[in-house]
Design a protein around this motif. Structure first.
Motif, PDB file in Angstrom:
ATOM      1  N   TYR A 324       0.833  -1.198   0.000  1.00 15.24           N
ATOM      2  CA  TYR A 324       0.000   0.000   0.000  1.00 15.24           C
ATOM      3  C   TYR A 324       0.874   1.257   0.000  1.00 15.24           C
ATOM      4  O   TYR A 324       0.678   2.166  -0.815  1.00 15.24           O
ATOM      5  CB  TYR A 324      -0.938  -0.016   1.213  1.00 15.24           C
ATOM      6  CG  TYR A 324      -1.331   1.349   1.691  1.00 15.24           C
ATOM      7  CD1 TYR A 324      -2.174   2.166   0.934  1.00 15.24           C
ATOM      8  CD2 TYR A 324      -0.834   1.862   2.901  1.00 15.24           C
ATOM      9  CE1 TYR A 324      -2.513   3.444   1.362  1.00 15.24           C
ATOM     10  CE2 TYR A 324      -1.167   3.132   3.333  1.00 15.24           C
ATOM     11  CZ  TYR A 324      -2.003   3.919   2.565  1.00 15.24           C
ATOM     12  OH  TYR A 324      -2.326   5.187   2.983  1.00 15.24           O
ATOM     13  N   VAL A 325       1.858   1.305   0.893  1.00 15.45           N
ATOM     14  CA  VAL A 325       2.720   2.485   0.976  1.00 15.45           C
ATOM     15  C   VAL A 325       3.609   2.598  -0.257  1.00 15.45           C
ATOM     16  O   VAL A 325       3.725   3.675  -0.862  1.00 15.45           O
ATOM     17  CB  VAL A 325       3.585   2.432   2.254  1.00 15.45           C
ATOM     18  CG1 VAL A 325       4.552   3.609   2.280  1.00 15.45           C
ATOM     19  CG2 VAL A 325       2.707   2.428   3.499  1.00 15.45           C
ATOM     20  N   THR A 326       4.220   1.497  -0.648  1.00 19.53           N
ATOM     21  CA  THR A 326       5.213   1.511  -1.723  1.00 19.53           C
ATOM     22  C   THR A 326       4.597   1.795  -3.082  1.00 19.53           C
ATOM     23  O   THR A 326       5.112   2.616  -3.861  1.00 19.53           O
ATOM     24  CB  THR A 326       5.957   0.165  -1.764  1.00 19.53           C
ATOM     25  OG1 THR A 326       6.502  -0.107  -0.466  1.00 19.53           O
ATOM     26  CG2 THR A 326       7.075   0.192  -2.792  1.00 19.53           C
ATOM     27  N   ASP A 327       3.492   1.136  -3.369  1.00 19.79           N
ATOM     28  CA  ASP A 327       2.907   1.222  -4.706  1.00 19.79           C
ATOM     29  C   ASP A 327       2.163   2.532  -4.952  1.00 19.79           C
ATOM     30  O   ASP A 327       2.174   3.049  -6.077  1.00 19.79           O
ATOM     31  CB  ASP A 327       1.952   0.050  -4.945  1.00 19.79           C
ATOM     32  CG  ASP A 327       2.651  -1.291  -4.929  1.00 19.79           C
ATOM     33  OD1 ASP A 327       3.892  -1.317  -5.033  1.00 19.79           O
ATOM     34  OD2 ASP A 327       1.947  -2.319  -4.803  1.00 19.79           O
ATOM     35  N   ASP A 328       1.521   3.062  -3.917  1.00 21.37           N
ATOM     36  CA  ASP A 328       0.617   4.191  -4.139  1.00 21.37           C
ATOM     37  C   ASP A 328       0.973   5.450  -3.346  1.00 21.37           C
ATOM     38  O   ASP A 328       0.956   6.552  -3.898  1.00 21.37           O
ATOM     39  CB  ASP A 328      -0.826   3.769  -3.808  1.00 21.37           C
ATOM     40  CG  ASP A 328      -1.343   2.664  -4.719  1.00 21.37           C
ATOM     41  OD1 ASP A 328      -0.794   2.517  -5.836  1.00 21.37           O
ATOM     42  OD2 ASP A 328      -2.266   1.942  -4.317  1.00 21.37           O
ATOM     43  N   PRO A 331       4.528   7.248  -4.431  1.00 20.93           N
ATOM     44  CA  PRO A 331       4.398   8.023  -5.674  1.00 20.93           C
ATOM     45  C   PRO A 331       3.567   9.285  -5.515  1.00 20.93           C
ATOM     46  O   PRO A 331       3.878  10.323  -6.110  1.00 20.93           O
ATOM     47  CB  PRO A 331       3.724   7.030  -6.636  1.00 20.93           C
ATOM     48  CG  PRO A 331       4.115   5.687  -6.125  1.00 20.93           C
ATOM     49  CD  PRO A 331       4.136   5.835  -4.635  1.00 20.93           C
ATOM     50  N   CYS A 332       2.505   9.228  -4.685  1.00 20.89           N
ATOM     51  CA  CYS A 332       1.666  10.410  -4.488  1.00 20.89           C
ATOM     52  C   CYS A 332       2.408  11.520  -3.757  1.00 20.89           C
ATOM     53  O   CYS A 332       2.219  12.702  -4.061  1.00 20.89           O
ATOM     54  CB  CYS A 332       0.411  10.039  -3.699  1.00 20.89           C
ATOM     55  SG  CYS A 332      -0.892   9.228  -4.643  1.00 20.89           S
ATOM     56  N   LEU A 333       3.236  11.164  -2.789  1.00 19.49           N
ATOM     57  CA  LEU A 333       3.877  12.168  -1.941  1.00 19.49           C
ATOM     58  C   LEU A 333       5.255  12.592  -2.426  1.00 19.49           C
ATOM     59  O   LEU A 333       5.888  13.459  -1.822  1.00 19.49           O
ATOM     60  CB  LEU A 333       3.990  11.637  -0.509  1.00 19.49           C
ATOM     61  CG  LEU A 333       2.673  11.317   0.201  1.00 19.49           C
ATOM     62  CD1 LEU A 333       2.929  10.927   1.653  1.00 19.49           C
ATOM     63  CD2 LEU A 333       1.692  12.482   0.126  1.00 19.49           C
ATOM     64  N   SER A 334       5.741  11.992  -3.499  1.00 21.50           N
ATOM     65  CA  SER A 334       7.064  12.340  -4.027  1.00 21.50           C
ATOM     66  C   SER A 334       6.962  13.480  -5.033  1.00 21.50           C
ATOM     67  O   SER A 334       5.995  13.550  -5.803  1.00 21.50           O
ATOM     68  CB  SER A 334       7.692  11.112  -4.705  1.00 21.50           C
ATOM     69  OG  SER A 334       7.903  10.085  -3.752  1.00 21.50           O
ATOM     70  N   ALA A 380      -8.052   9.263  -4.529  1.00 18.78           N
ATOM     71  CA  ALA A 380      -8.444  10.404  -5.357  1.00 18.78           C
ATOM     72  C   ALA A 380      -7.270  10.887  -6.206  1.00 18.78           C
ATOM     73  O   ALA A 380      -7.439  11.202  -7.400  1.00 18.78           O
ATOM     74  CB  ALA A 380      -8.967  11.537  -4.477  1.00 18.78           C
ATOM     75  N   GLU A 381      -6.083  10.927  -5.620  1.00 13.35           N
ATOM     76  CA  GLU A 381      -4.918  11.377  -6.378  1.00 13.35           C
ATOM     77  C   GLU A 381      -4.535  10.386  -7.463  1.00 13.35           C
ATOM     78  O   GLU A 381      -4.178  10.781  -8.586  1.00 13.35           O
ATOM     79  CB  GLU A 381      -3.748  11.622  -5.428  1.00 13.35           C
ATOM     80  CG  GLU A 381      -3.927  12.863  -4.573  1.00 13.35           C
ATOM     81  CD  GLU A 381      -2.726  13.144  -3.694  1.00 13.35           C
ATOM     82  OE1 GLU A 381      -1.599  12.776  -4.091  1.00 13.35           O
ATOM     83  OE2 GLU A 381      -2.911  13.736  -2.617  1.00 13.35           O
ATOM     84  N   ARG A 382      -4.588   9.108  -7.152  1.00 14.33           N
ATOM     85  CA  ARG A 382      -4.257   8.098  -8.163  1.00 14.33           C
ATOM     86  C   ARG A 382      -5.272   8.126  -9.304  1.00 14.33           C
ATOM     87  O   ARG A 382      -4.905   7.966 -10.486  1.00 14.33           O
ATOM     88  CB  ARG A 382      -4.191   6.717  -7.534  1.00 14.33           C
ATOM     89  CG  ARG A 382      -3.110   6.565  -6.482  1.00 14.33           C
ATOM     90  CD  ARG A 382      -1.709   6.710  -7.058  1.00 14.33           C
ATOM     91  NE  ARG A 382      -1.230   5.465  -7.642  1.00 14.33           N
ATOM     92  CZ  ARG A 382      -0.093   5.337  -8.313  1.00 14.33           C
ATOM     93  NH1 ARG A 382       0.685   6.406  -8.494  1.00 14.33           N
ATOM     94  NH2 ARG A 382       0.284   4.172  -8.804  1.00 14.33           N
ATOM     95  N   LEU A 383      -6.527   8.336  -8.988  1.00 16.48           N
ATOM     96  CA  LEU A 383      -7.546   8.467 -10.039  1.00 16.48           C
ATOM     97  C   LEU A 383      -7.267   9.692 -10.906  1.00 16.48           C
ATOM     98  O   LEU A 383      -7.344   9.625 -12.144  1.00 16.48           O
ATOM     99  CB  LEU A 383      -8.935   8.579  -9.409  1.00 16.48           C
ATOM    100  CG  LEU A 383      -9.614   7.287  -8.965  1.00 16.48           C
ATOM    101  CD1 LEU A 383     -10.833   7.601  -8.101  1.00 16.48           C
ATOM    102  CD2 LEU A 383     -10.026   6.442 -10.175  1.00 16.48           C
ATOM    103  N   PRO A 388      -2.975   3.275 -11.367  1.00 18.30           N
ATOM    104  CA  PRO A 388      -3.648   2.208 -10.617  1.00 18.30           C
ATOM    105  C   PRO A 388      -3.533   2.432  -9.110  1.00 18.30           C
ATOM    106  O   PRO A 388      -2.621   3.111  -8.638  1.00 18.30           O
ATOM    107  CB  PRO A 388      -2.897   0.948 -11.048  1.00 18.30           C
ATOM    108  CG  PRO A 388      -1.551   1.429 -11.476  1.00 18.30           C
ATOM    109  CD  PRO A 388      -1.778   2.783 -12.084  1.00 18.30           C
ATOM    110  N   PHE A 389      -4.469   1.853  -8.370  1.00 19.02           N
ATOM    111  CA  PHE A 389      -4.418   1.924  -6.900  1.00 19.02           C
ATOM    112  C   PHE A 389      -4.883   0.594  -6.309  1.00 19.02           C
ATOM    113  O   PHE A 389      -5.611   0.542  -5.334  1.00 19.02           O
ATOM    114  CB  PHE A 389      -5.260   3.089  -6.366  1.00 19.02           C
ATOM    115  CG  PHE A 389      -6.690   3.125  -6.825  1.00 19.02           C
ATOM    116  CD1 PHE A 389      -7.701   2.556  -6.052  1.00 19.02           C
ATOM    117  CD2 PHE A 389      -7.031   3.734  -8.028  1.00 19.02           C
ATOM    118  CE1 PHE A 389      -9.018   2.597  -6.472  1.00 19.02           C
ATOM    119  CE2 PHE A 389      -8.353   3.774  -8.450  1.00 19.02           C
ATOM    120  CZ  PHE A 389      -9.358   3.201  -7.675  1.00 19.02           C
ATOM    121  N   VAL A 390      -4.395  -0.482  -6.919  1.00 22.86           N
ATOM    122  CA  VAL A 390      -4.775  -1.824  -6.495  1.00 22.86           C
ATOM    123  C   VAL A 390      -4.425  -2.051  -5.025  1.00 22.86           C
ATOM    124  O   VAL A 390      -5.218  -2.617  -4.254  1.00 22.86           O
ATOM    125  CB  VAL A 390      -4.080  -2.877  -7.386  1.00 22.86           C
ATOM    126  CG1 VAL A 390      -4.329  -4.282  -6.854  1.00 22.86           C
ATOM    127  CG2 VAL A 390      -4.559  -2.750  -8.824  1.00 22.86           C
TER     128      VAL A 390
END
Length: 470
Positions: A324-328, A331-334, A380-383, A388-390
C-alpha cells in the motif's frame, strides 16, 4: 467574574505570573506526548510555563481522582522494539481540573489572562465535520450545544471559554490541536467560527476572529491503553505505587506550525519541530503510519489476532501494508523533504514492537472517519493521475469485510466508531450488492462516492480477501 474568583481554581503551588497551557483531554496520549515535552523543558530549567489539564466529558472520573491524589504526577514507561524499558517521572501537570457538567473548573482556567495556549485531543470524528468540512448537524451532541447551550462538544466547551475570555478582557489565545486530522488547526478554526455564527453570537464571532490562532500540528507516539502490568513494572523499577502510570514507545515526534498569538514554550529546545508548514510531515504520517496501522488492524481482526505486532508478524498482512505504501502513497507524496521509504520501514519496525502490545481493538476503531481522512485522498490522487491503486483498494475492502465479520458476531471486541451510524452499516451490508452500496456511501467517500473505477478496484480487492487471509 471578579478577579479573585478567577484565581480560586488555580494551583496554590503555581505562581500566577507563570504562563499556562490548558489541555482538554487527559488521556494516555496527552500524558505520554505533550505533557512529556513540557516535562523535558522543566527538567532543562525552563520554568516559565505550567500545564493545567481537564476533560470536557465525564468519561475518566477515576483517573482524574487518582491524578489529583498524586499531585498531577505520574510515571511514563517507554520501550524500544528491542525491549529496552525506561522510566520517567512526569511533573509538568500542575493542575488537575475536576469535571462537572458546567465545566466550571475548565472555563475558570481557560478564561485566565495567564492562559496563553489551549490545547486539546479529540478523535477523528470529534470535529463533527462532513465531507465538505462543514458542521454535520446530524449529531445530537452538536445540536444540543447549538440549540440548548450545553457543552458536550469541543465547540461548546471552547465557546464558553472564549466568551469568558472576552468578558474578562483576558487577551488572545492560541488553540492548538493535538490529533491525527490533516490541517487540524484550519479545520477546527472553520468549525468553531461556523459554530459561533450558528449560535447567533456575532460579537463573540468577531472577537474570536481577531483573538485566536489555530496552528496546524502533527503528533506521533504509539500510546496504547496502559495494561494492568504496567503498574507492577513501575513499582519494581521505581519503588512507586503509581495508579496513573502510562506507557508508550520510545519514538516521539511533534511538528507544529509556529503560528502562536500570545507566546508559547520554547519547545524547539526539546526536539519539537517548529515549522512554517506542517503539510509534508502530516501527509506522510497520516497516509503511511495511520492508514497502514488501520490496514493491519482490520486484517488482523479478520484473522483473529489481538495485537498489532502479532498481526504484522503474518507475512501476508505485512505485505499488504508494505505494498500500500510503496505502490501508491510514495508516488503520491514524491518528491518530499522526508525519506518516505525509510519512514515506511521505521513505521513498520515500530508496529512490530512486541512490548507495546497495542491492541487491534484500539487501532481498528473509527473506520468511518479513517476511510475519508486517511485513505480516500490517496485513491483520489491516483484516479486524477490515471494511475492504478490496487494496493490501496485493499484497505477499504478490508474494512468492509471487517464490518461484515462484526455483523456476523465474529469480532470478539466492542468496535467503537463515533462517526458510524448503525442503520447506514445495515443498509450497506444488506444491500443486494454490498460493494456497490459501500462505495456509494457519501459519508465514507465524499465526491468519490459512486465512482465506477473505485467500485471495480474495491470489488477485486474484496473478492481476494478470503484467499489472502484464509
Amino acid at each position: 467574574m471578579q478577579p479573585h474568583a478567577k484565581h480560586n481554581l488555580m494551583s496554590h503551588t503555581t505562581p500566577l505570573s507563570i504562563k499556562r497551557i490548558l489541555h482538554l483531554g487527559v488521556g494516555a496520549f496527552h500524558r505520554a506526548h505533550q505533557a512529556w515535552y513540557l516535562n523535558l523543558l522543566l527538567e532543562g530549567g525552563e520554568t516559565k510555563w505550567a500545564l493545567a489539564a481537564g476533560n470536557i466529558r465525564p468519561d475518566m472520573p477515576e483517573l482524574l481522582l487518582d491524578l489529583q491524589a498524586q499531585g498531577g504526577e505520574y510515571t511514563l514507561e517507554t520501550v524500544t522494539p528491542a525491549g529496552i524499558f525506561s522510566y520517567e517521572r512526569i511533573r509538568s501537570i500542575s493542575d488537575i481540573l475536576p469535571w462537572t457538567a458546567d465545566l466550571k473548573a475548565v472555563v475558570a482556567v481557560g478564561r485566565h489572562e495567564d492562559t496563553r495556549v489551549i490545547s486539546f485531543t479529540v478523535t477523528e470524528a470529534g470535529y463533527y465535520l462532513n465531507q465538505h468540512q462543514q458542521l454535520d448537524l446530524s449529531y445530537d451532541d452538536l445540536r444540543s450545544d447549538l440549540e440548548q447551550g450545553t457543552q458536550l462538544t469541543i465547540y461548546g466547551a471552547m465557546g464558553s471559554i472564549l466568551r469568558a475570555r472576552r468578558d474578562d478582557d483576558a487577551g488572545p489565545v492560541t488553540l492548538l490541536c493535538c490529533d491525527n486530522i490533516r490541517s487540524n488547526g484550519d479545520h477546527f478554526r472553520k468549525g468553531l467560527l461556523d459554530f459561533l455564527a450558528r449560535r447567533g453570537e456575532p460579537a463573540l464571532l468577531t472577537w474570536a476572529q481577531d483573538n485566536i490562532t489555530c496552528p496546524n500540528g502533527m503528533v506521533d507516539r504509539i500510546t496504547p491503553k496502559p495494561p494492568a502490568e504496567v503498574k507492577d513494572r513501575v513499582k519494581a523499577a521505581t519503588g512507586l505505587h503509581d495508579k496513573c502510570a502510562v506507557m508508550a514507545e520510545e519514538f516521539s515526534q511533534w511538528v507544529v506550525e509556529d503560528h502562536f498569538c500570545n507566546g508559547r514554550p520554547p519547545w524547539e529546545k526539546v526536539g519539537v519541530e517548529m515549522v512554517t508548514s506542517v503539510m509534508p510531515y502530516e501527509e506522510a504520517k497520516i497516509r503511511i503510519l495511520n492508514a497502514s496501522h488501520s490496514c493491519i488492524a482490520w486484517a488482523g481482526a479478520l484473522k483473529g489476532f489481538d495485537t498489532i505486532h502479532a498481526a504484522l508478524a503474518d507475512p501476508v498482512i505485512k505485505q499488504m501494508a508494505f505494498d500500500y505504501v510503496t505502490d501508491d502513497v510514495i508516488p503520491c507524496l514524491s518528491p518530499s523533504i522526508i525519506d518516505l521509504a525509510q519512514y515506511r520501514d521505521t513505521v513498520l519496525d515500530r508496529f512490530s514492537n512486541p512490548y507495546i502490545n497495542d491492541t487491534i481493538e484500539r487501532v481498528a476503531a473509527d473506520g468511518f472517519a479513517k476511510i475519508p481522512g486517511f485513505i480516500a485522498p490517496t485513491i483520489a490522487e491516483r484516479l486524477a493521475q490515471q494511475q492504478p491503486f490496487v494496493s490501496t483498494a485493499m484497505l477499504p475492502a478490508l474494512f468492509l469485510a471487517f464490518l461484515q465479520s462484526r455483523a456476523a458476531g465474529n469480532i470478539t471486541f466492542s468496535y467503537k466508531d463515533q462517526a458510524m451510524d448503525e442503520a447506514t452499516v445495515a443498509s450497506i451490508l444488506n444491500a443486494a450488492d454490498c460493494v456497490r452500496a459501500f462505495c456509494g456511501n457519501a459519508l465514507l467517500w465524499g465526491p468519490l462516492a459512486g465512482n465506477a473505477i473505485l467500485e471495480a478496484n474495491v470489488r477485486d480487492a474484496y473478492l481476494s480477501i478470503k484467499g489472502k487471509l484464509s
